[in-house]
Enzyme design. Structure first.
Site, PDB file in Angstrom:
ATOM      1  N   ASP A  30      13.247   4.210  39.275  1.00  0.00           N
ATOM      2  CA  ASP A  30      12.661   2.911  38.939  1.00  0.00           C
ATOM      3  C   ASP A  30      12.744   2.033  40.176  1.00  0.00           C
ATOM      4  OD1 ASP A  30      12.030   1.697  35.872  1.00  0.00           O
ATOM      5  OD2 ASP A  30      12.126   0.239  37.513  1.00  0.00           O
ATOM      6  N   LYS A  35      18.173  -2.250  37.215  1.00  0.00           N
ATOM      7  CA  LYS A  35      18.125  -1.285  36.111  1.00  0.00           C
ATOM      8  C   LYS A  35      18.814   0.024  36.516  1.00  0.00           C
ATOM      9  CE  LYS A  35      14.385  -1.391  33.230  1.00  0.00           C
ATOM     10  NZ  LYS A  35      13.022  -1.122  32.750  1.00  0.00           N
ATOM     11  N   LYS A 207      -4.790   9.652  22.755  1.00  0.00           N
ATOM     12  CA  LYS A 207      -3.720   8.656  22.594  1.00  0.00           C
ATOM     13  C   LYS A 207      -4.290   7.336  22.055  1.00  0.00           C
ATOM     14  CE  LYS A 207       0.024   6.315  23.002  1.00  0.00           C
ATOM     15  NZ  LYS A 207       1.141   6.467  22.081  1.00  0.00           N
ATOM     16  N   CYS A 263       2.576  -1.362  22.183  1.00  0.00           N
ATOM     17  CA  CYS A 263       1.458  -0.399  22.252  1.00  0.00           C
ATOM     18  C   CYS A 263       0.209  -0.816  21.489  1.00  0.00           C
ATOM     19  CB  CYS A 263       1.933   0.959  21.763  1.00  0.00           C
ATOM     20  SG  CYS A 263       3.160   1.690  22.864  1.00  0.00           S
TER      21      CYS A 263
HETATM   22  N1  NAD Z   1       7.166   1.762  24.482  1.00  0.00           N
HETATM   23  C1  NAD Z   1       6.650   2.666  23.677  1.00  0.00           C
HETATM   24  O1  NAD Z   1       7.005   2.813  22.515  1.00  0.00           O
HETATM   25  C2  NAD Z   1       5.551   3.593  24.182  1.00  0.00           C
HETATM   26  C3  NAD Z   1       5.175   4.692  23.399  1.00  0.00           C
HETATM   27  C4  NAD Z   1       4.193   5.545  23.886  1.00  0.00           C
HETATM   28  C5  NAD Z   1       3.581   5.284  25.092  1.00  0.00           C
HETATM   29  N2  NAD Z   1       3.953   4.187  25.815  1.00  0.00           N
HETATM   30  C6  NAD Z   1       3.307   3.966  27.104  1.00  0.00           C
HETATM   31  O2  NAD Z   1       4.201   4.404  28.126  1.00  0.00           O
HETATM   32  C7  NAD Z   1       4.080   3.565  29.277  1.00  0.00           C
HETATM   33  C8  NAD Z   1       5.426   2.970  29.633  1.00  0.00           C
HETATM   34  O3  NAD Z   1       5.805   2.120  28.578  1.00  0.00           O
HETATM   35  P1  NAD Z   1       7.281   1.496  28.481  1.00  0.00           P
HETATM   36  O4  NAD Z   1       7.344   0.769  27.201  1.00  0.00           O
HETATM   37  O5  NAD Z   1       8.267   2.562  28.780  1.00  0.00           O
HETATM   38  O6  NAD Z   1       7.214   0.478  29.726  1.00  0.00           O
HETATM   39  P2  NAD Z   1       8.396  -0.410  30.340  1.00  0.00           P
HETATM   40  O7  NAD Z   1       7.764  -1.648  30.798  1.00  0.00           O
HETATM   41  O8  NAD Z   1       9.548  -0.445  29.387  1.00  0.00           O
HETATM   42  O9  NAD Z   1       8.881   0.436  31.607  1.00  0.00           O
HETATM   43  C9  NAD Z   1       8.136   0.653  32.750  1.00  0.00           C
HETATM   44  C10 NAD Z   1       9.090   0.848  33.911  1.00  0.00           C
HETATM   45  O10 NAD Z   1       8.359   1.298  35.055  1.00  0.00           O
HETATM   46  C11 NAD Z   1       8.950   0.730  36.214  1.00  0.00           C
HETATM   47  N3  NAD Z   1       7.996   0.830  37.329  1.00  0.00           N
HETATM   48  C12 NAD Z   1       6.803   0.219  37.483  1.00  0.00           C
HETATM   49  N4  NAD Z   1       6.223   0.608  38.631  1.00  0.00           N
HETATM   50  C13 NAD Z   1       7.048   1.520  39.210  1.00  0.00           C
HETATM   51  C14 NAD Z   1       7.006   2.292  40.409  1.00  0.00           C
HETATM   52  N5  NAD Z   1       5.951   2.240  41.246  1.00  0.00           N
HETATM   53  N6  NAD Z   1       8.047   3.096  40.691  1.00  0.00           N
HETATM   54  C15 NAD Z   1       9.106   3.175  39.857  1.00  0.00           C
HETATM   55  N7  NAD Z   1       9.203   2.475  38.714  1.00  0.00           N
HETATM   56  C16 NAD Z   1       8.194   1.656  38.385  1.00  0.00           C
HETATM   57  C17 NAD Z   1       9.283  -0.678  35.776  1.00  0.00           C
HETATM   58  O11 NAD Z   1      10.248  -1.287  36.613  1.00  0.00           O
HETATM   59  C18 NAD Z   1       9.808  -0.427  34.345  1.00  0.00           C
HETATM   60  O12 NAD Z   1      11.205  -0.226  34.336  1.00  0.00           O
HETATM   61  C19 NAD Z   1       2.992   2.552  28.933  1.00  0.00           C
HETATM   62  O13 NAD Z   1       1.764   3.012  29.397  1.00  0.00           O
HETATM   63  C20 NAD Z   1       3.024   2.514  27.435  1.00  0.00           C
HETATM   64  O14 NAD Z   1       1.788   2.122  26.885  1.00  0.00           O
HETATM   65  C21 NAD Z   1       4.928   3.348  25.394  1.00  0.00           C
END
Ligand code: NAD
Length: 442
Positions: A30, A35, A207, A263
């Protein structure tokens, strides 16, 4: 099998931990140094049941590590998963893909030997091809394939959803990439999980189609609940009556204040935008988005109605702020529409959420934050249940009544039986169920 997981949020952290539980070497990356520092100290930055133990076990076994050094994680990896955020952008509902593209660039620079680059983030149709283009542009010599592997886990049940999913969807277009993905998901093949291979575009769209369908189902039952209220029906019975039909299914038929979360709101909007751009508008989903947005805010009107037409100068106790129980995620939670609407109408809001208060404090100004449900109720003119945490399901109603100035309950999640609440002397309203206020006992 060595895996690099880029992005350590709800999806990246759970997926990374679960892949390490499968026995693979996983490095979670990350760019948020804080974090990663917390994770390296064994602290889990999100609330997700079971995750702390899973991370601790696999970190102790040496299979799961955390770093900010993307290149070091990517170089030895057989598969690199991009699980960064794809939030709603500021311009009309598209998915903001800047995090995905910048991660793709960084990954490209670090690739070393044949690697499968997997988009696990939810991304609009065509993104995989763009990621492929970015990698090729950045590193003409790289040996790689891009795969789409959207994630279907639900916050609050994320680990079991990941370990025992209904299906796994994989958009892969070379045998070599397919082989790597078969290896990655081998433990799930063994428990006979359906693994669907398709093109990149099909996987990406699957999706969005899933989330749009579920959002539609919720919105449908919410509208039936409103109709029940007008005609004297009971939406619980309607939901059961239709849900037992195998063609419909029982899940996602719980009437409530409208869907929220990280989402459904952004994914339905992004699908609408994609469909418009490609000249195949999804008018049904457009309506779902509109109806749901209006619904969240209209929940405040229900509270006002129950408080005799106005909440001006009243103390409103709100229980539950997160978009659903068992998560600390506040993204697009209905509470973010309801609480400000109540405050605009002159109410003073007291609130409590078991896990979401820290995130909520940054998003809601002027709320009186309380330490538990009963403290929240002290002197309140109405109780509004916004999120159905288990600990709110069996409140001591006599104690609640004694604490409140006026025993009014607005149950936006239908977690109480109207007859029980009214027998305890409350004025009660819920969603789509008949409530005969004449039954109130003094
Ligand atoms: N949250 C859910 O329930 C869920 C379920 C299915 C799919 N998704 C999808 O999964 C994806 C992620 O969702 P999330 O809820 O985990 O997001 P989130 O915001 O909780 O986490 C994203 C993480 O990515 C990190 N990040 C961003 N750019 C980066 C980089 N270049 N290098 C390293 N780290 C980087 C951020 O610091 C953050 O910690 C989204 O596209 C979301 O739509 C989420």
């Amino acid at each position: 099998m060595r895996i690099a997981m880029i992005g350590t949020g709800y999806v990246g952290l759970v997926s990374g931990a679960c892949f390490s539980e499968f026995g693979y070497d996983v490095v979670c990356v990350d760019k948020d140094a804080d974090k990663i520092a917390r994770l390296n100290q064994g602290e889990i930055p999100i609330f997700e049941p079971g995750l702390e133990q899973l991370v601790a076990n696999n970190a102790a076994a040496g299979r799961l590590t955390f770093t900010t050094d993307l290149a070091a994680a990517v170089k030895p990896a057989d598969a690199v998963f991009i699980a960064v955020g794809t939030p709603r952008d500021e311009y009309g509902g598209h998915a903001d893909l800047s995090y995905v593209y910048s991660a793709a660039r960084e990954v490209a620079e670090a690739l070393d030997g044949y690697t499968v680059v997997v988009t696990k983030s939810t991304v609009p149709v065509g993104t995989g091809r763009k990621v492929e283009g970015i990698i090729r542009e950045t590193r003409a010599d790289a040996e790689f394939d891009v795969v789409s592997n959207p994630e279907f886990l639900r916050e609050g049940a994320a680990i079991s959803d990941f370990m025992r999913p209904d299906r796994v969807v994989i958009g892969a277009e070379s045998e070599r990439a397919e082989e790597v993905m078969r290896h990655v998901y081998r433990p799930l093949f063994l428990i006979e999980t359906p693994i669907l291979f398709s093109s990149l575009e099909t996987a990406e769209l699957t999706k969005y189609a899933a989330n749009a369908f579920l959002a539609t189902k919720i919105t449908f039952i919410n509208e039936m609940a409103d109709l029940c209220e007008k005609v004297g029906g009971d939406v619980h019975d309607v939901a059961r009556g239709i849900g037992l039909d195998g063609r419909i299914g029982r899940k996602f038929l719980h009437a409530g204040p409208g869907y929220g979360g990280s989402c459904f709101p952004k994914d339905t909007e992004a699908l609408v935008q994609t469909a418009k751009e490609f000249g195949a508008p999804t008018r049904l989903v457009e309506t779902v988005v509109e109806v749901n947005e209006a619904r969240k805010e209209s929940m405040a009107d229900r509270v006002m109605e129950q408080c005799g037409g106005s909440v001006d100068g009243k103390e409103i106790a709100v229980l539950g702020l997160t978009f659903k129980p068992n998560t600390d995620d506040m993204r697009a939670a209905p509470s973010l529409a309801i609480v400000p609407a109540l405050m605009r109408a002159g109410a003073r809001v007291r609130a409590f959420d078991p896990e979401g208060m820290e995130a909520a404090k940054a998003l809601l100004d002027g709320v009186v934050w309380c330490n538990d449900a009963y403290e929240t109720l002290e002197g309140a003119d109405a109780l509004v249940i916004v999120t159905e945490w288990n600990q709110f399901r069996a409140l001591d109603l006599a104690r609640v009544k004694a604490l409140m100035r006026d025993p009014v309950m607005v149950d936006l999640r239908n977690i109480y039986r109207p007859e029980d609440v009214m027998a305890a002397g409350f004025r009660y309203s819920c969603i789509g169920r008949p409530v005969r206020q004449t039954e109130i006992q003094p």
